[in-house]
Design a protein around this motif. Structure first.
Motif, PDB file in Angstrom:
ATOM      1  N   GLN A 159       0.862  -1.202   0.000  1.00  0.00           N
ATOM      2  CA  GLN A 159       0.000   0.000   0.000  1.00  0.00           C
ATOM      3  C   GLN A 159       0.886   1.235   0.000  1.00  0.00           C
ATOM      4  OE1 GLN A 159      -2.552   0.198   3.366  1.00  0.00           O
ATOM      5  NE2 GLN A 159      -3.723   1.957   2.614  1.00  0.00           N
ATOM      6  N   ASP A 160       0.522   2.206  -0.908  1.00  0.00           N
ATOM      7  CA  ASP A 160       1.298   3.431  -1.047  1.00  0.00           C
ATOM      8  C   ASP A 160       1.101   4.322   0.171  1.00  0.00           C
ATOM      9  OD1 ASP A 160       2.899   5.338  -2.206  1.00  0.00           O
ATOM     10  OD2 ASP A 160       1.181   6.362  -3.145  1.00  0.00           O
ATOM     11  N   THR A 161       2.190   4.929   0.616  1.00  0.00           N
ATOM     12  CA  THR A 161       2.175   5.941   1.671  1.00  0.00           C
ATOM     13  C   THR A 161       3.039   7.102   1.236  1.00  0.00           C
ATOM     14  OG1 THR A 161       4.109   5.155   2.867  1.00  0.00           O
ATOM     15  CG2 THR A 161       2.022   4.052   3.361  1.00  0.00           C
ATOM     16  N   PRO A 162       2.949   8.251   1.871  1.00  0.00           N
ATOM     17  CA  PRO A 162       3.770   9.398   1.462  1.00  0.00           C
ATOM     18  C   PRO A 162       5.268   9.085   1.501  1.00  0.00           C
ATOM     19  CG  PRO A 162       2.005  10.117   2.917  1.00  0.00           C
ATOM     20  CD  PRO A 162       1.960   8.624   2.919  1.00  0.00           C
ATOM     21  N   LEU A 163       5.650   8.127   2.358  1.00  0.00           N
ATOM     22  CA  LEU A 163       7.086   7.840   2.478  1.00  0.00           C
ATOM     23  C   LEU A 163       7.508   6.635   1.656  1.00  0.00           C
ATOM     24  CD1 LEU A 163       7.467   8.367   6.339  1.00  0.00           C
ATOM     25  CD2 LEU A 163       7.940   9.991   4.493  1.00  0.00           C
ATOM     26  N   GLY A 164       6.611   5.976   1.035  1.00  0.00           N
ATOM     27  CA  GLY A 164       6.947   4.788   0.267  1.00  0.00           C
ATOM     28  C   GLY A 164       5.841   3.764   0.370  1.00  0.00           C
ATOM     29  N   VAL A 165       6.197   2.497   0.258  1.00  0.00           N
ATOM     30  CA  VAL A 165       5.220   1.411   0.256  1.00  0.00           C
ATOM     31  C   VAL A 165       5.193   0.740   1.618  1.00  0.00           C
ATOM     32  CG1 VAL A 165       4.596  -0.810  -0.740  1.00  0.00           C
ATOM     33  CG2 VAL A 165       5.467   1.030  -2.211  1.00  0.00           C
ATOM     34  N   ARG A 166       3.979   0.600   2.164  1.00  0.00           N
ATOM     35  CA  ARG A 166       3.804  -0.201   3.372  1.00  0.00           C
ATOM     36  C   ARG A 166       3.402  -1.615   2.941  1.00  0.00           C
ATOM     37  NH1 ARG A 166      -0.587   1.999   5.478  1.00  0.00           N
ATOM     38  NH2 ARG A 166       0.536   3.530   6.751  1.00  0.00           N
ATOM     39  N   VAL A 167       4.148  -2.623   3.408  1.00  0.00           N
ATOM     40  CA  VAL A 167       3.831  -4.024   3.104  1.00  0.00           C
ATOM     41  C   VAL A 167       3.237  -4.654   4.357  1.00  0.00           C
ATOM     42  CG1 VAL A 167       4.678  -6.282   2.386  1.00  0.00           C
ATOM     43  CG2 VAL A 167       5.669  -4.190   1.404  1.00  0.00           C
ATOM     44  N   THR A 168       2.011  -5.119   4.235  1.00  0.00           N
ATOM     45  CA  THR A 168       1.322  -5.744   5.370  1.00  0.00           C
ATOM     46  C   THR A 168       1.214  -7.254   5.127  1.00  0.00           C
ATOM     47  OG1 THR A 168       0.038  -3.743   5.744  1.00  0.00           O
ATOM     48  CG2 THR A 168      -0.800  -5.801   6.729  1.00  0.00           C
ATOM     49  N   PHE A 169       1.754  -8.026   6.069  1.00  0.00           N
ATOM     50  CA  PHE A 169       1.627  -9.493   6.027  1.00  0.00           C
ATOM     51  C   PHE A 169       0.476  -9.876   6.936  1.00  0.00           C
ATOM     52  CE2 PHE A 169       5.963  -8.880   4.606  1.00  0.00           C
ATOM     53  CZ  PHE A 169       6.106  -9.842   3.612  1.00  0.00           C
ATOM     54  N   ASP A 170      -0.585 -10.356   6.316  1.00  0.00           N
ATOM     55  CA  ASP A 170      -1.794 -10.754   7.035  1.00  0.00           C
ATOM     56  C   ASP A 170      -1.780 -12.277   7.158  1.00  0.00           C
ATOM     57  OD1 ASP A 170      -4.233 -11.055   8.174  1.00  0.00           O
ATOM     58  OD2 ASP A 170      -5.342  -9.937   6.633  1.00  0.00           O
ATOM     59  N   VAL A 171      -1.693 -12.779   8.391  1.00  0.00           N
ATOM     60  CA  VAL A 171      -1.526 -14.232   8.596  1.00  0.00           C
ATOM     61  C   VAL A 171      -2.653 -14.775   9.457  1.00  0.00           C
ATOM     62  CG1 VAL A 171       0.976 -14.114   8.367  1.00  0.00           C
ATOM     63  CG2 VAL A 171      -0.061 -13.875  10.620  1.00  0.00           C
ATOM     64  N   VAL A 172      -2.954 -16.058   9.268  1.00  0.00           N
ATOM     65  CA  VAL A 172      -3.910 -16.776  10.111  1.00  0.00           C
ATOM     66  C   VAL A 172      -3.153 -17.913  10.800  1.00  0.00           C
ATOM     67  CG1 VAL A 172      -6.025 -18.150  10.193  1.00  0.00           C
ATOM     68  CG2 VAL A 172      -5.830 -16.213   8.591  1.00  0.00           C
ATOM     69  N   PRO A 173      -2.905 -17.832  12.099  1.00  0.00           N
ATOM     70  CA  PRO A 173      -2.151 -18.882  12.790  1.00  0.00           C
ATOM     71  C   PRO A 173      -2.935 -20.183  12.853  1.00  0.00           C
ATOM     72  CG  PRO A 173      -2.292 -16.869  14.108  1.00  0.00           C
ATOM     73  CD  PRO A 173      -3.294 -16.741  13.008  1.00  0.00           C
ATOM     74  N   ASN A 174      -2.198 -21.281  12.968  1.00  0.00           N
ATOM     75  CA  ASN A 174      -2.823 -22.571  13.229  1.00  0.00           C
ATOM     76  C   ASN A 174      -3.422 -22.560  14.634  1.00  0.00           C
ATOM     77  OD1 ASN A 174      -1.961 -23.615  10.747  1.00  0.00           O
ATOM     78  ND2 ASN A 174       0.004 -24.233  11.615  1.00  0.00           N
ATOM     79  N   PRO A 175      -4.378 -23.425  14.902  1.00  0.00           N
ATOM     80  CA  PRO A 175      -4.955 -23.479  16.250  1.00  0.00           C
ATOM     81  C   PRO A 175      -3.956 -24.034  17.264  1.00  0.00           C
ATOM     82  CG  PRO A 175      -5.778 -25.281  14.910  1.00  0.00           C
ATOM     83  CD  PRO A 175      -4.989 -24.393  13.986  1.00  0.00           C
ATOM     84  N   VAL A 176      -4.237 -23.845  18.511  1.00  0.00           N
ATOM     85  CA  VAL A 176      -3.433 -24.435  19.584  1.00  0.00           C
ATOM     86  C   VAL A 176      -3.686 -25.950  19.604  1.00  0.00           C
ATOM     87  CG1 VAL A 176      -3.082 -24.547  22.073  1.00  0.00           C
ATOM     88  CG2 VAL A 176      -3.424 -22.331  20.955  1.00  0.00           C
ATOM     89  N   LEU A 177      -2.610 -26.726  19.629  1.00  0.00           N
ATOM     90  CA  LEU A 177      -2.739 -28.186  19.600  1.00  0.00           C
ATOM     91  C   LEU A 177      -3.260 -28.679  20.946  1.00  0.00           C
ATOM     92  CD1 LEU A 177      -2.306 -30.905  18.208  1.00  0.00           C
ATOM     93  CD2 LEU A 177       0.055 -30.865  19.025  1.00  0.00           C
ATOM     94  N   LYS A 178      -4.422 -29.320  20.914  1.00  0.00           N
ATOM     95  CA  LYS A 178      -5.031 -29.838  22.136  1.00  0.00           C
ATOM     96  C   LYS A 178      -4.757 -31.333  22.306  1.00  0.00           C
ATOM     97  CE  LYS A 178      -8.870 -26.496  22.171  1.00  0.00           C
ATOM     98  NZ  LYS A 178     -10.346 -26.343  22.130  1.00  0.00           N
ATOM     99  N   ASN A 179      -5.076 -32.101  21.283  1.00  0.00           N
ATOM    100  CA  ASN A 179      -4.974 -33.559  21.403  1.00  0.00           C
ATOM    101  C   ASN A 179      -4.424 -34.152  20.115  1.00  0.00           C
ATOM    102  OD1 ASN A 179      -6.402 -33.985  24.055  1.00  0.00           O
ATOM    103  ND2 ASN A 179      -8.061 -33.008  22.912  1.00  0.00           N
ATOM    104  N   VAL A 180      -3.653 -35.251  20.280  1.00  0.00           N
ATOM    105  CA  VAL A 180      -3.264 -36.088  19.150  1.00  0.00           C
ATOM    106  C   VAL A 180      -3.830 -37.470  19.423  1.00  0.00           C
ATOM    107  CG1 VAL A 180      -1.363 -37.051  17.803  1.00  0.00           C
ATOM    108  CG2 VAL A 180      -1.153 -34.758  18.792  1.00  0.00           C
ATOM    109  N   GLN A 181      -4.651 -37.958  18.519  1.00  0.00           N
ATOM    110  CA  GLN A 181      -5.320 -39.235  18.723  1.00  0.00           C
ATOM    111  C   GLN A 181      -5.082 -40.143  17.522  1.00  0.00           C
ATOM    112  OE1 GLN A 181      -9.341 -37.842  19.277  1.00  0.00           O
ATOM    113  NE2 GLN A 181      -9.094 -37.650  21.507  1.00  0.00           N
ATOM    114  N   ALA A 182      -5.196 -41.462  17.779  1.00  0.00           N
ATOM    115  CA  ALA A 182      -4.988 -42.430  16.702  1.00  0.00           C
ATOM    116  C   ALA A 182      -6.015 -43.543  16.714  1.00  0.00           C
ATOM    117  CB  ALA A 182      -3.581 -43.022  16.798  1.00  0.00           C
TER     118      ALA A 182
END
Length: 622
Positions: free
Chosen positions: A116-139
C-alpha cells in the motif's frame, strides 16, 4: 514529481495483494507458486525479459486478520522468515518468496502480502492466520500403541500453536518408537487436523492376516506353526519372528528356514510365510567304541526324527560288548497332541544284560560261576512339561523284571557267602516304580556351558513287587567364567562345580543301591570300587579350558562318600567286598568335540591306592 510518477507506476504493477488462502496438508504444507508473468508482445526482435520493478519499502507490519494483534512469538517467527525490510527495495518475486518462507515456519494456515502506497513509500502488510493451539493427538483403537505413549511423544507440542514441521517430526519419532519395539511395518498413513486443535493420525501397525508354510513336502504345517509365538491377528514384530525362526530351526528338521512377507487381501495387513527346506531325518548306523562302564562294544542303530511328518522320534538300538548287551526301542513325541502346556511323551522297551558293579570284587557266585550279571527287561513311560519360571517337571513309571545271573544265563539268588542278591529271595524281582522330578536349567549352553546353574530333585517310589522302598535325590551344578590358568587356548576357561546326594528308604534290592567310583562318580577308582551305599554324597570341581579347536583340557577333583550307610544295604555287598566307602579322586583329561558330543578321556588318581585309572566316555560328567 518524476520520482512520484515512478512510484505510482510501480504500484500499478503490484497493487493486487499477493496471498495464499488454503487448507494446508499438515504433513506437507503448501508452497505457493509466483503468479505467471504476462507474455511479452511479439516483435521482430528477440524476446527480452523485462526487469522486475523495484519499489522502496517504507514500513512492514504483521497483522492477524482484521488488524488483530498477533502474539509476540508468532510475530517474531514472521519477521525472522521474511527478507523484506523498511528502507530497502522489494519486488513481486521477493514478496512471493517471503510468503513461502512464512508458510515454511509451519505455524500458519493462511498468508497474504498487501502493498500500500504511503507518502514515504510502500507499506507491506503481512496478514496471517495462525494454526490453532494443539489440544490432542489421537490415533483411535490400536493393538500396540497406547494413548499414554502417544501423549508422551507429542507432549512437548500440546498446548502450543500447532506447527506442521514439529508435527512431522513427532510422526517420525512415533514411527521410530514402533521400530525400536520391533514393529517395523508400522507407519502413519494419514494426518488430519481440525480448527479446534485436534490432530487425528491414521496408523497401520502391520497386523498379520495369515501365516503360511512353504517347502514342507513331508512335515505337516502345524509342526512349524505351533512353534511360533506370533499368531494371526497379532502385529508383526521383527524380534519375535526372529526368535520363532530360531525355534523352528531348532526342530532339526530343516536345512534352512527363511522369512517372506507379502501384502494381504487387506492392504493394511501382511501375510507371513516361512519358507523351509527339509532335510533327511532318518539314519541307519553302526559303530563301536570303548567306555569304562560298557567295555569294548559295537552298536547298530536306526533313528527317524520325523516319524509320519509329525516331529515324532523313533529309534531302535542294539549294543553288544564285553560287559553288557542291550536292546532298546524308543518313541518320543516332544509336543503331545499340540498340548498348550507343551507336554512331551517318551516311551521305551528295553532288555539289558550287564556286568553288576554292586557285586564286583573278590566274592563271586557259588560253584565258581563268576561274578553276578544283572538282567533287566522292562518298559517305561514318562511325561514331561514346563511348569513355569524356568522349571520343568517329569512324571513317569517303570515296570521291570530283574534277575541276577551267572555268565551262562542261569539265575542266582545268593553269592558264594550266602548273601542275598534279590529282595524277594527268589531268582527274580518284579519292580513297579513311579517317578517324579523337577529341574531348572539356567545354563547358557547345555552341551558346553560357560555360565549358569542347573538344579534337579527327584523322587522314585516302588509300589509293587519287591519290598516297598523310596529313592530320593538331588543335584546342583554351577558354571562360572574362570581367569586363565592354562597357558594355551584362546577361549573362555570355566570353573564347573557339581554336588549330588541320594538316599534309599526301606528295604530295597541290593542291585538298586548306589555305586561309588568310576567315570561318572569318583574318577581314579574303577566302576563301583569305592562303595555300595544306601546314602551318598558326591562333589566335583573342574577347570575346563579350550586348547585348540576342537580339543579342550580339564583338571578335576572328585570326592564321594557313602555316609556310613554301606552296612544297611541288604547283604552289605560293599562291606563284605572291603570297599572303602569314602575317597578322593583327582586328575586331568581331554575333551574332543564330535557330532555326538564331547568324547571324554580322563586319567584319575585316588587317595587310597597308588596307580591311575583311565576313564572313557561320551559327554561331560555333568
Amino acid at each position: 514529481m518524476r520520482w512520484t510518477v515512478l512510484v505510482l507506476g510501480a504500484l500499478l504493477t503490484i497493487a493486487l495483494p499477493l496471498q495464499a488462502q488454503t487448507e494446508p496438508d499438515p504433513a506437507t504444507p503448501p508452497v505457493l507458486q509466483p503468479a505467471a508473468p504476462t507474455p511479452p508482445a511479439a516483435t521482430d526482435a528477440p524476446a527480452q525479459a523485462a526487469p522486475e520493478v523495484k519499489v522502496l519499502v517504507a514500513e512492514v507490519q504483521v497483522v492477524q486478520g482484521e488488524a488483530k494483534p498477533l502474539g509476540d512469538d508468532l510475530e517474531s517467527q514472521v519477521y525472522k522468515a521474511i527478507k523484506t525490510r523498511p528502507g530497502q527495495t522489494t519486488t513481486r518475486t521477493q514478496l512471493q518468496e517471503d510468503i513461502n518462507a512464512v508458510f515454511a515456519t509451519g505455524y500458519f494456515s493462511e498468508v497474504k502480502a498487501t502493498p500500500q502506497d504511503t507518502p514515504l513509500g510502500v507499506r507491506v502488510t503481512f496478514d496471517v492466520v495462525p494454526n490453532p493451539v494443539l489440544k490432542n493427538v489421537q490415533a483411535g483403537e490400536l493393538k500396540v500403541l497406547t494413548q499414554e505413549q502417544l501423549d508422551k511423544i507429542f507432549s512437548a507440542q500440546q498446548g502450543k500453536t500447532l506447527n506442521y514441521g514439529q508435527l512431522r517430526q513427532g510422526v517420525k519419532d512415533l514411527e521410530e518408537w514402533y521400530a525400536t519395539q520391533g514393529f517395523v511395518l508400522a507407519k502413519v498413513t494419514d494426518i488430519q487436523s481440525t480448527p479446534e486443535g485436534d490432530v487425528n493420525l491414521t496408523i497401520t501397525e502391520g497386523e498379520i492376516e495369515d501365516i503360511q508354510v512353504k517347502g514342507n513336502d513331508r512335515t505337516r504345517d502345524y509342526i512349524v506353526t505351533r512353534e511360533l509365538g506370533i499368531k494371526t491377528g497379532d502385529v508383526f514384530n521383527r524380534d519375535r519372528v526372529q526368535n520363532d525362526i530360531q525355534k523352528v530351526f531348532a526342530l532339526n528338521l530343516f536345512k534352512d528356514v527363511a522369512l517372506e512377507l507379502n501384502p494381504g487381501k487387506d492392504d493394511k495387513k501382511v501375510i507371513v510365510t516361512l519358507k523351509v527346506e527339509e532335510k533327511n531325518t532318518g539314519s541307519l548306523g553302526f559303530g563301536g567304541g570303548a567306555s569304562s562302564v560298557g567295555g569294548v562294544f559295537g552298536t547298530l542303530s536306526y533313528q527317524e526324527q520325523n516319524f509320519g511328518g509329525n516331529n515324532q522320534r523313533t529309534s531302535l538300538d542294539l549294543q553288544a560288548g564285553t560287559q553288557q548287551v542291550q536292546f532298546s526301542a524308543n518313541y518320543t513325541d516332544p509336543w503331545l497332541n499340540s498340548d498348550p502346556s507343551r507336554t512331551a511323551l517318551n516311551a521305551s522297551l528295553y532288555a539289558r544284560d550287564s556286568f553288576s558293579y554292586v557285586f564286583d570284587g573278590d566274592i563271586g557266585l557259588p560253584d565258581n560261576r563268576g561274578l553276578p550279571r544283572e538282567n533287566r527287561i522292562g518298559t517305561s513311560l514318562t511325561l514331561a512339561r514346563p511348569i513355569g519360571n524356568g522349571w520343568r517337571g517329569n512324571l513317569g513309571g517303570r515296570l521291570e523284571r530283574v534277575q541276577l545271573r551267572d555268565g551262562f544265563g542261569i539265575p542266582q539268588t545268593v553269592d558264594e557267602q550266602g548273601n542275598p542278591l534279590t529282595a524277594s529271595g527268589t531268582d527274580s524281582d518284579n519292580l513297579f516304580t513311579l517317578e517324579a522330578n523337577v529341574s531348572r536349567d539356567l545354563r547358557d549352553n547345555p552341551a558346553t556351558p560357560t555360565r549358569g546353574t542347573f538344579l534337579r530333585a527327584g523322587l522314585e517310589q516302588n509300589v509293587a513287587g519287591a519290598p516297598f522302598f523310596t529313592r530320593i535325590g538331588g543335584e546342583y551344578s554351577q558354571f562360572n567364567p574362570f581367569p586363565g590358568v592354562f597357558p594355551f587356548g584362546g577361549g573362555q576357561e570355566v570353573l564347573a562345580l557339581n554336588a549330588r546326594v541320594g538316599s534309599l528308604i526301606g528295604l530295597f534290592p541290593p542291585y538298586e543301591a548306589y555305586t561309588l567310583g568310576g567315570q561318572n562318580s569318583v574318577r581314579g577308582y574303577f566302576e563301583g570300587d569305592l562303595g555300595t551305599a544306601r546314602n551318598f554324597l558326591l562333589t566335583t570341581a573342574e577347570i575346563r579350558s579350550p586348547i585348540v579347536d576342537p580339543l579342550a583340557g580339564v583338571l578335576f577333583v572328585d570326592f564321594g562318600t557313602d555316609l556310613g550307610s554301606a552296612a544297611s544295604v541288604l547283604g552289605a555287598p560293599g562291606v563284605v567286598r572291603n570297599k572303602p566307602g569314602s575317597g578322593l579322586g583327582y586328575g586331568f583329561g581331554v575333551r574332543l568335540q564330535s557330532p555326538l558330543g564331547p568324547l571324554r578321556v580322563d586319567i584319575g588318581f585316588n587317595s587310597v591306592a597308588s596307580g591311575s585309572q583311565i576313564h572313557f566316555g561320551l559327554g561331560e560328567k555333568f
